[in-house]
Design a protein around this motif. Structure first.
Motif, short mmCIF file in Angstrom:
data_model
loop_
_atom_site.label_atom_id
_atom_site.label_comp_id
_atom_site.label_asym_id
_atom_site.label_seq_id
_atom_site.Cartn_x
_atom_site.Cartn_y
_atom_site.Cartn_z
N THR B 96 0.82 -1.22 0.00
CA THR B 96 0.00 0.00 0.00
C THR B 96 0.85 1.27 0.00
O THR B 96 0.42 2.31 -0.50
N GLU B 99 1.63 1.87 -3.60
CA GLU B 99 0.38 2.30 -4.26
C GLU B 99 0.11 3.78 -3.97
O GLU B 99 -0.22 4.55 -4.86
N GLU B 100 0.28 4.16 -2.71
CA GLU B 100 0.06 5.56 -2.32
C GLU B 100 1.09 6.47 -2.98
O GLU B 100 0.77 7.58 -3.43
N GLU B 104 0.15 9.63 -5.30
CA GLU B 104 0.46 11.00 -4.86
C GLU B 104 1.73 11.57 -5.50
O GLU B 104 2.26 12.58 -5.04
N HIS B 122 7.85 9.93 0.18
CA HIS B 122 7.58 8.54 -0.22
C HIS B 122 8.87 7.82 -0.59
O HIS B 122 9.05 6.64 -0.26
N ILE B 156 3.30 9.42 7.00
CA ILE B 156 3.43 8.26 6.09
C ILE B 156 3.97 7.05 6.85
O ILE B 156 3.47 5.93 6.71
N LYS B 159 1.27 5.63 9.13
CA LYS B 159 0.18 5.01 8.36
C LYS B 159 0.57 3.63 7.84
O LYS B 159 -0.27 2.74 7.76
N HIS B 160 1.86 3.47 7.50
CA HIS B 160 2.28 2.21 6.86
C HIS B 160 3.09 1.31 7.81
O HIS B 160 3.81 0.42 7.35
#
Lengths: 70, 178
Positions: B96, B99-100, B104, B122, B156, B159-160
């Motif tokens: 994910t 993917e994010e 973005e 990222h 980030i 979240k991951h």
């Protein structure tokens, strides 16, 4: 010019900052040049190891490259 | 030595996107990092893509990409497609976070050719997640260059599920603790 390590590190950091601030397209052109040089060095290194041309005109000066013609 | 051009790589990928072979894409790896840092030497280009799944196939296949680009003159070398002299690797999102990162990615322009690049945060999070020595070195480059929005990176990482990995990295490299 100085050999003071702090000054050397400072100037390296400044160079990296200047390079980082350049436009992306310009940095990619530099990256292309870096890649072409890396490939050229790798090819040269490979041919040296193969022994294809052990004593060429531009071979590094090493004792085993020097011939005694006298 | 033959001329190589990353701009031509981007042009081929854009064409492939406009012809519907792939959805979104984004440049990662060293070429992506070069957007934010000094040029980072590399021999290949990593392109992360949102695949179009083929009807009736559960496993995503890069075959349509290979078929499309070889008709444009690209050649296949192992896992790579060589476009304009550059080995290009097409990578599907494996989690994910990636993917994010694709969703973005920020649009930029290379001499008039548009392209998409992962955000610095990222790229940093993916480097932390991947965790090889060269990824950690790149993460340190981002930090040293002040290229990261720390609040955004923090969000980030949380979240991951990378907060603990970041704490370990921080202890090891930023605080000089074992």
């Amino acid at each position: 010019m100085t050999f003071a390590m702090q000054d050397i590190l400072k100037s390296k950091r400044a160079l990296r900052e200047r390079l980082a601030a350049r436009p992306y397209a310009e940095k990619l052109r530099l990256l292309e040049q870096l890649r072409e040089r890396s490939l050229a060095i790798a090819a040269r290194s490979s041919s040296d190891q193969d022994g294809a041309n052990p004593v060429s005109d531009d071979a590094p000066l090493r004792p085993d490259n020097l011939q005694d013609n006298g | 030595m033959s001329h190589t051009s990353i701009k031509e790589v981007f042009a081929a990928i854009n064409r492939m996107q406009s012809d519907g072979v792939i959805d979104r894409y984004a440049i990662g790896g060293a070429v992506g990092a070069t957007f934010y840092l000094e040029p980072v030497a590399t021999l290949d280009v990593d392109v992360f893509i949102a695949f179009h799944p083929e009807p009736g196939h559960l496993i995503l296949s890069p075959q349509p990409i290979f078929d499309y680009l070889t008709t444009l003159g690209a050649t296949i070398e192992g896992e790579y497609l060589v476009i304009a002299g550059w080995p290009v690797q097409f990578l599907p999102p494996t989690n994910t976070l990636v993917e994010e990162a694709i969703a973005e990615a920020r649009q930029t322009d290379v001499d008039g050719e548009p392209t998409w690049v992962f955000t610095a945060e990222h790229l940093a999070a993916i480097a932390l997640q991947t965790g090889r020595a060269k990824d950690k070195a790149r993460l340190l480059q981002f930090i040293e260059a002040g290229a990261l929005d720390t609040d955004r990176l923090d969000a980030i990482l949380k979240k991951h599920g990378l907060a603990k990995k970041w704490q370990k990295f921080e202890r090891q490299f930023l605080k000089d603790e074992p």
